[in-house]
Design an enzyme around this catalytic site. Structure first.
Site, short mmCIF file in Angstrom:
data_model
loop_
_atom_site.label_atom_id
_atom_site.label_comp_id
_atom_site.label_asym_id
_atom_site.label_seq_id
_atom_site.Cartn_x
_atom_site.Cartn_y
_atom_site.Cartn_z
N TYR A 68 -11.76 -18.10 4.30
CA TYR A 68 -12.37 -17.67 3.04
C TYR A 68 -13.00 -18.85 2.31
CZ TYR A 68 -12.91 -15.33 -1.49
OH TYR A 68 -13.41 -14.80 -2.66
N GLU A 69 -14.25 -19.12 2.62
CA GLU A 69 -15.05 -20.10 1.89
C GLU A 69 -16.40 -19.43 1.61
OE1 GLU A 69 -14.93 -24.23 3.25
OE2 GLU A 69 -13.39 -23.63 4.70
#
Length: 378
Positions: A173-174
């Site tokens: 999750y970036e």
């Protein structure tokens, strides 16, 4: 005439090779759970029952030019193959076999083609039938061009996981290709929807891991959050905790970062749809107090026990300035003793992980780090 015969023979051999790969892909990867290896959930269960912590590592596909998967340290239990595109697109596996150079551009894994990946993975499976291999999506490398394109790719991803023999998915999750924007509700809602859809399309025996920032389970206190996307009053590291006068200075700083609490909304919405959380501690820099790693782990362990996640505390081999040095034996032992105690008490398999394996640019010693992990967790 002699040249024509040789040429014809070469063409026939090439077609047979492609057909062989095509058949094996269509039938699914040969390293399926069954007689030769356990279901990945059963493998995780054996770790939990024994109280042994899992040792994980990211294997960047681009290092495959100089390294082989089968040569990985035998103490590794889980490997994340990085990175594939969250919005990958391809017509069919057959089309990639027919044009191997499309593998990188369409899928994202930086192998020359499907055959190279397939042989590498099979060699690992033969050498280590007990290892769990996950396909890692996204990260700094590949953030989706749009939410819709990523959601539309989920069925393809689920099929690819099965056809190429992965045991599941890791989603890094970036959302902006970095740790910025972790507490943007629109992006967080997309991530929840994306992982939920993955769970719907993937087989029950497949695992889902998500990768989060080091301070993602600390309630944010550095800015006003009216929607409480990065806060959890019921968790131990809530806003009241950070009002205490004896809170570690560096832990307080971590709760004031823009990335603080970035995993809270996701975990409280995904609940038991995911199986593992990899905590990326390398976003935490410029600190002289490495002891806060204990609290960072403890903040995630609360959700791990609540939703039955395996929590993997990540160390990095890449940056000499990291406060969480995987070659610091005393640090690893200190955190490992705490994790091991929690595992024994709660029948858990929380452990340690590395970014990244087999890197020629590593600032720290990979084999030494894994040796310390084994000593501290087992």
């Amino acid at each position: 005439m002699n040249f024509t015969v040789k040429y014809s023979f070469l063409v026939i051999c090439l077609l047979c090779c492609l057909l062989s790969t095509y058949v094996s892909v269509i039938e699914g990867h040969r390293a399926r759970p069954g007689e030769s290896r356990k279901n990945p959930r059963e493998i995780i269960k054996t770790f939990k029952e024994s109280g042994k912590g899992i040792i994980q590592g990211y294997y960047p596909s681009w290092v495959s030019y100089n390294h082989n998967l089968k040569d990985l340290n035998p103490n590794l239990n889980v490997v994340h193959m990085s990175f594939a595109k969250m919005d990958l697109s391809y017509d069919s596996i057959e089309s990639i076999v027919g044009s191997p150079l499309l593998f990188k551009s369409l899928i994202g894994l930086e192998y020359i083609g499907l055959n190279e990946y397939f042989n590498d993975a099979m060699n690992l499976r033969k050498a280590r039938p007990d290892i769990i291999m996950l396909l890692s999506l996204g990260g700094e490398t590949y953030h989706p061009s749009s939410f819709d394109s990523a959601l539309n790719a989920v069925e393809k991803i689920a099929n690819l996981v099965d056809e190429l023999g992965f045991d599941g998915i890791d989603v890094d999750y970036e959302p902006n290709g970095s740790f910025d924007g972790l507490n943007d509700k629109e992006k967080a809602d997309f991530f929840v929807q994306y992982v939920t859809k993955l769970r719907e399309y993937m087989c029950d025996d497949k695992l889902i891991s998500i990768s989060q920032s080091s301070n993602g389970a600390l309630s944010c206190i550095g800015f006003n959050d009216p929607k409480k996307i990065c806060m959890d009053d019921e968790a131990p590291y809530n806003s009241k905790y950070f009002n205490k006068p004896d809170v570690k200075k560096e832990l307080l700083r971590a709760a004031q970062m823009a990335s603080a609490g970035g995993a809270i909304y996701l975990m409280n919405n995904l609940k038991d749809m995911i199986d593992m959380v990899f905590v990326q501690t390398f976003n935490y820099t410029n600190s002289t107090d490495s002891t806060v790693m204990k609290e960072l782990y403890d903040s995630y362990a609360y959700y791990g026990k609540k939703y039955d996640y395996v929590i993997i505390m990540g160390f990095t081999l890449m940056f000499p300035s990291t406060p969480f040095n995987p070659n610091d034996k005393m640090l690893v032992k200190s955190i490992g003793d705490f994790v091991k105690t929690e595992n024994k008490l709660n029948k858990r398999a929380d452990g340690f992980g590395l970014w990244s394996l087999s890197s020629d640019n590593a600032a720290h010693n990979e084999q030494l780090a894994i040796e310390y992990f084994v000593e501290s967790l087992h």
